[in-house]
Design a protein around this motif. Structure first.
Motif, PDB file in Angstrom:
ATOM      1  N   LEU A 235      40.191 -34.921  53.888  1.00  0.00           N
ATOM      2  CA  LEU A 235      38.770 -34.788  54.245  1.00  0.00           C
ATOM      3  C   LEU A 235      38.645 -34.711  55.766  1.00  0.00           C
ATOM      4  N   ASP A 236      39.106 -33.605  56.302  1.00  0.00           N
ATOM      5  CA  ASP A 236      39.269 -33.478  57.749  1.00  0.00           C
ATOM      6  C   ASP A 236      37.965 -33.592  58.526  1.00  0.00           C
ATOM      7  N   ASP A 237      36.855 -33.116  57.945  1.00  0.00           N
ATOM      8  CA  ASP A 237      35.589 -33.160  58.669  1.00  0.00           C
ATOM      9  C   ASP A 237      35.057 -34.582  58.804  1.00  0.00           C
ATOM     10  N   ILE A 238      35.463 -35.450  57.887  1.00  0.00           N
ATOM     11  CA  ILE A 238      35.031 -36.845  57.922  1.00  0.00           C
ATOM     12  C   ILE A 238      35.916 -37.658  58.859  1.00  0.00           C
ATOM     13  N   ASN A 239      37.157 -37.246  58.995  1.00  0.00           N
ATOM     14  CA  ASN A 239      38.132 -38.037  59.743  1.00  0.00           C
ATOM     15  C   ASN A 239      37.881 -37.989  61.242  1.00  0.00           C
ATOM     16  N   GLY A 240      38.312 -39.060  61.918  1.00  0.00           N
ATOM     17  CA  GLY A 240      38.246 -39.076  63.373  1.00  0.00           C
ATOM     18  C   GLY A 240      37.515 -40.289  63.902  1.00  0.00           C
ATOM     19  N   LEU A 241      37.323 -40.307  65.218  1.00  0.00           N
ATOM     20  CA  LEU A 241      36.620 -41.393  65.910  1.00  0.00           C
ATOM     21  C   LEU A 241      35.145 -41.015  66.045  1.00  0.00           C
ATOM     22  N   TRP A 242      34.279 -41.869  65.491  1.00  0.00           N
ATOM     23  CA  TRP A 242      32.838 -41.607  65.495  1.00  0.00           C
ATOM     24  C   TRP A 242      32.115 -42.731  66.227  1.00  0.00           C
ATOM     25  N   GLU A 243      31.075 -42.355  66.936  1.00  0.00           N
ATOM     26  CA  GLU A 243      30.207 -43.354  67.555  1.00  0.00           C
ATOM     27  C   GLU A 243      29.030 -43.640  66.631  1.00  0.00           C
ATOM     28  N   LEU A 244      28.705 -44.912  66.458  1.00  0.00           N
ATOM     29  CA  LEU A 244      27.560 -45.301  65.642  1.00  0.00           C
ATOM     30  C   LEU A 244      26.274 -44.968  66.391  1.00  0.00           C
ATOM     31  N   GLN A 245      25.530 -44.011  65.852  1.00  0.00           N
ATOM     32  CA  GLN A 245      24.296 -43.587  66.516  1.00  0.00           C
ATOM     33  C   GLN A 245      23.098 -44.398  66.044  1.00  0.00           C
ATOM     34  N   GLU A 246      23.041 -44.693  64.760  1.00  0.00           N
ATOM     35  CA  GLU A 246      21.845 -45.344  64.229  1.00  0.00           C
ATOM     36  C   GLU A 246      22.132 -45.948  62.868  1.00  0.00           C
ATOM     37  N   ILE A 247      21.542 -47.103  62.622  1.00  0.00           N
ATOM     38  CA  ILE A 247      21.489 -47.688  61.275  1.00  0.00           C
ATOM     39  C   ILE A 247      20.027 -47.686  60.869  1.00  0.00           C
ATOM     40  N   LYS A 248      19.660 -46.803  59.965  1.00  0.00           N
ATOM     41  CA  LYS A 248      18.259 -46.656  59.555  1.00  0.00           C
ATOM     42  C   LYS A 248      18.085 -47.302  58.190  1.00  0.00           C
ATOM     43  N   ARG A 249      17.188 -48.276  58.130  1.00  0.00           N
ATOM     44  CA  ARG A 249      16.998 -49.033  56.897  1.00  0.00           C
ATOM     45  C   ARG A 249      15.549 -48.902  56.454  1.00  0.00           C
ATOM     46  N   THR A 250      15.335 -48.418  55.243  1.00  0.00           N
ATOM     47  CA  THR A 250      13.998 -48.272  54.689  1.00  0.00           C
ATOM     48  C   THR A 250      13.915 -49.084  53.409  1.00  0.00           C
ATOM     49  N   LEU A 251      12.764 -48.986  52.742  1.00  0.00           N
ATOM     50  CA  LEU A 251      12.591 -49.694  51.477  1.00  0.00           C
ATOM     51  C   LEU A 251      13.399 -49.060  50.355  1.00  0.00           C
ATOM     52  N   LEU A 252      13.924 -47.855  50.564  1.00  0.00           N
ATOM     53  CA  LEU A 252      14.619 -47.138  49.495  1.00  0.00           C
ATOM     54  C   LEU A 252      16.116 -47.043  49.714  1.00  0.00           C
ATOM     55  N   ASP A 253      16.562 -46.918  50.950  1.00  0.00           N
ATOM     56  CA  ASP A 253      17.986 -46.697  51.175  1.00  0.00           C
ATOM     57  C   ASP A 253      18.391 -47.154  52.564  1.00  0.00           C
ATOM     58  N   THR A 254      19.685 -47.050  52.810  1.00  0.00           N
ATOM     59  CA  THR A 254      20.250 -47.342  54.132  1.00  0.00           C
ATOM     60  C   THR A 254      21.034 -46.125  54.585  1.00  0.00           C
ATOM     61  N   ASP A 255      20.804 -45.713  55.822  1.00  0.00           N
ATOM     62  CA  ASP A 255      21.424 -44.515  56.366  1.00  0.00           C
ATOM     63  C   ASP A 255      22.218 -44.909  57.602  1.00  0.00           C
ATOM     64  N   VAL A 256      23.517 -44.627  57.599  1.00  0.00           N
ATOM     65  CA  VAL A 256      24.367 -44.865  58.762  1.00  0.00           C
ATOM     66  C   VAL A 256      24.707 -43.521  59.376  1.00  0.00           C
ATOM     67  N   ARG A 257      24.338 -43.330  60.640  1.00  0.00           N
ATOM     68  CA  ARG A 257      24.483 -42.039  61.291  1.00  0.00           C
ATOM     69  C   ARG A 257      25.547 -42.122  62.384  1.00  0.00           C
ATOM     70  N   LEU A 258      26.527 -41.238  62.295  1.00  0.00           N
ATOM     71  CA  LEU A 258      27.660 -41.213  63.211  1.00  0.00           C
ATOM     72  C   LEU A 258      27.658 -39.901  63.986  1.00  0.00           C
ATOM     73  N   ILE A 259      28.096 -39.958  65.243  1.00  0.00           N
ATOM     74  CA  ILE A 259      28.182 -38.750  66.058  1.00  0.00           C
ATOM     75  C   ILE A 259      29.518 -38.734  66.792  1.00  0.00           C
ATOM     76  N   ALA A 260      29.987 -37.532  67.073  1.00  0.00           N
ATOM     77  CA  ALA A 260      31.160 -37.324  67.922  1.00  0.00           C
ATOM     78  C   ALA A 260      30.902 -36.035  68.683  1.00  0.00           C
ATOM     79  N   GLY A 261      30.399 -36.167  69.914  1.00  0.00           N
ATOM     80  CA  GLY A 261      29.968 -34.976  70.634  1.00  0.00           C
ATOM     81  C   GLY A 261      28.765 -34.365  69.929  1.00  0.00           C
TER      82      GLY A 261
END
Length: 480
Positions: A320-346
Motif C-alpha cells: 500500500l505504497d500511497d499510505i506508507n511513509g512519514l506523515w504529519e498529523l494535520q487535524e483530529i476532527k471529532r463530530t457526533l457521528l465520526d472521528t477523522d484523522v487527517r495526515l499530510i506530507a507536503g
C-alpha cells in the motif's frame, strides 16, 4: 522708595532663581535618563509597537488578509448559510461548515458594510468587496515578513511614569490592553520621557512566562522570541488545526476508534481513494496495523513521534505504497457521528475516518411534548405565522430573519412575506414529530433550512428545535 523697590527686585530675582533651581533638581530626581526611558524611534519602542499591534491573521478565514481584522459582529454567508459571527469561537462554526464535505466548493460572502481594524487599531468602514480588495492589496503576501509580533504577549495591567520637558507635567498612566498601550506608543513625541514601572511579565508562545525588571531585559526577551513561533499569516484555515495536538491525544483516538477507512488519498494532486476503498484499517497500540479487504489481510506497522510541537506518524503496510511513509498529523476532527484523522506530507494527504462515537458531550434534544389531539399540519395551514423566537446556541438571532411572517399551504409550499418575498417547501412526518423546511440558498430564510424536531404544538404556537454541527442547538418558535 527706590531702595525698597530695589530690595524687592533683588528678593524676587532670588526667589525665581530658587524656584528654577528646585525645578531642575526635581526634574533630575523625577525624570528618567534617556538611556532608561522609552524614547521615540528606539529599538525597544519598535519592538513594543509590534508586540501590541492588532493581529489581523486570526480571521483570515473571513477577510483573507493578515494586516487587518474585521470588527465583530459581522454577518457572512457560508456555503449558502448565513452566519452571525459574534466572537472568535464562531470562526470554528465556519470551519465546520467548510469541512462538512470534501468534494464541494466552499464559498464565503461578507455582508457589507463592515468595519475593519488596522495594524494600529485605527478603523475604516468598507462598503463593498471592491473596497475590501483595495485594503487587502496593501497587506503583505501570505507568510511574508511583517512588523507585528505574535509570539510574545504582555500581561496587563502595566503602568508608566511620564514627564514632558515642554509642559513639565509629571503623570502616571495605566494600560489595560494592547490597544491602549499601542496607541500611547504611537503618539510618543521627542519631548516625552517615559519610564515603565517594573516588573513586567511577558507571556511566550509556548505558554511560559518571563518576568523582566528593566528595559534591557524587556528588549532582549522580545528580540529573542519574536520569531519563535508560526504566526500563521496565511489563508489556509486547516494548516494550524494540530498546533496543539499531542502524541497522547493521537494515541487515545487510535485506541478509542477502530475500523478506519482511508476515505481520502490524494497523491501528487491525484485522488487515489478508490484504490483503497475496500480496505479497513485497525491500528493496534502495540504498533501493528491490519489492513483487511474482501480478498486479503495485510500486516504492517505504525509508529508515532513528535518534534517542534508537531506529531508525526510513520505507516508501513506492504503493497500500500500511497499510505506508507512519514506523515504529519494535520487535524483530529471529532463530530457526533465520526472521528477523522487527517495526515499530510507536503502536498499529499491521507484522511482516515472511523464511524465511532468519540468521548465528547452529546446534547440530548428536548423530549417532544406534542399534543396528539392537535394536528401540526392543520395548525400550520390555518392563518399566518410569525417567528417569535429564534435562538442559536442560546443567542437571540431573531433580527437576522428580517421580520418575515410565514404562510403555509396544504400542498407543501411556504411563503415568507418580508422585505423580499421568498418561497420554500415544508413537510411533516407521519408522527407529527419532525418538520423539514427548505427555502433554498437565498437569505435570510435559508437560516431556517433544517430538519426540525417538533417540541410542542398548540393552536397558536409551535416550538421547533434542531441539533446541528458540534451539538449547536437552534430553537425556533412560530406564533399565530
Amino acid at each position: 522708595m527706590k531702595k525698597t523697590n530695589g530690595f524687592i527686585s533683588i528678593l524676587l530675582l532670588t526667589v525665581l532663581m530658587l524656584i528654577s533651581s528646585c525645578r531642575q533638581e526635581e526634574y533630575a530626581y523625577v525624570g528618567t535618563p534617556p538611556e532608561q526611558s522609552l524614547s521615540l524611534g528606539s529599538t525597544v519602542v519598535s519592538l513594543l509597537q509590534g508586540t501590541t499591534s492588532n493581529d489581523g491573521s486570526l480571521d483570515n478565514l473571513i477577510d483573507q488578509a493578515s494586516c487587518f481584522s474585521v470588527q465583530l459582529p459581522v454577518s457572512v454567508i457560508v456555503n449558502g448559510t448565513q452566519i452571525l459571527v459574534e466572537d472568535q469561537k464562531d470562526y470554528e462554526v465556519i470551519e465546520l461548515i467548510f469541512d462538512e464535505y470534501e468534494d464541494d466548493e466552499d464559498t464565503l460572502e461578507i455582508i457589507f458594510p463592515i468595519t475593519i481594524i488596522m495594524y494600529d487599531f485605527s478603523t475604516n468602514v468598507v462598503l463593498n468587496a471592491e473596497e475590501l480588495s483595495v485594503f487587502r492589496d496593501g497587506c503583505p503576501e501570505e507568510n511574508e515578513a511583517d512588523d507585528d509580533i505574535e509570539c510574545v504577549d504582555i500581561l496587563y495591567p502595566i503602568t508608566a511614569s511620564i514627564f514632558n520637558s515642554n509642559s513639565e507635567i509629571i503623570d502616571t498612566i495605566s494600560f489595560m490592553d494592547d490597544m491602549s498601550f499601542n496607541s500611547f506608543l504611537n503618539n510618543l513625541t521627542d519631548d516625552d520621557f517615559v519610564s515603565l514601572n517594573f516588573p513586567i511579565t511577558l507571556l511566550l508562545h509556548d505558554g511560559t512566562s518571563v518576568e523582566v525588571n528593566n528595559l534591557v531585559a524587556l528588549e532582549n526577551v522580545i528580540e529573542e522570541n519574536k520569531d519563535a513561533c508560526d504566526e500563521d499569516d496565511d489563508n489556509d484555515f486547516n494548516d494550524d488545526d494540530c498546533i496543539d495536538c499531542t502524541t497522547t491525544e493521537f494515541l487515545e483516538v487510535w485506541a478509542e476508534c477502530s475500523n478506519w477507512e482511508a476515505h481520502l488519498v490524494e497523491i501528487d494532486g491525484e485522488s487515489r481513494a478508490l484504490e483503497y476503498s475496500s480496505y479497513v484499517f485497525t491500528f493496534h497500540q502495540d504498533g501493528s496495523v491490519l489492513a483487511v479487504s474482501d480478498t486479503e489481510t495485510i500486516v504492517g506497522t505504525w509508529v508515532s513521534s513528535s518534534a517542534n510541537d508537531k506529531v508525526f506518524i510513520t505507516i508501513t503496510v506492504p503493497g500500500l505504497d500511497d499510505i506508507n511513509g512519514l506523515w504529519e498529523l494535520q487535524e483530529i476532527k471529532r463530530t457526533l457521528l465520526d472521528t477523522d484523522v487527517r495526515l499530510i506530507a507536503g502536498e499529499n494527504k491521507v484522511h482516515f475516518r472511523s464511524i465511532c462515537l468519540p468521548d465528547i458531550p452529546v446534547i440530548d434534544p428536548i423530549d417532544p411534548i406534542v399534543d396528539p389531539v392537535i394536528d401540526i399540519v392543520e395548525s400550520l395551514t390555518t392563518g399566518v405565522w410569525g417567528v417569535s423566537n429564534y435562538l442559536v446556541d442560546g443567542v437571540n438571532e431573531l433580527p437576522l430573519l428580517g421580520g418575515n411572517v410565514l404562510t403555509f399551504d396544504e400542498d407543501g409550499g411556504v411563503v415568507g412575506s418580508g422585505l423580499l418575498p421568498l418561497s420554500g417547501t415544508w413537510v411533516v412526518n407521519e408522527d407529527n414529530t419532525e418538520m423539514t423546511l427548505d427555502f433554498g440558498l437565498l437569505p435570510p430564510l435559508n437560516l431556517l433550512n433544517a430538519d426540525w424536531e417538533v417540541v410542542s404544538v398548540s393552536e397558536t404556537q409551535i416550538e421547533l428545535q434542531h441539533v446541528g454541527l458540534a451539538g449547536i442547538i437552534t430553537s425556533l418558535v412560530l406564533t399565530q
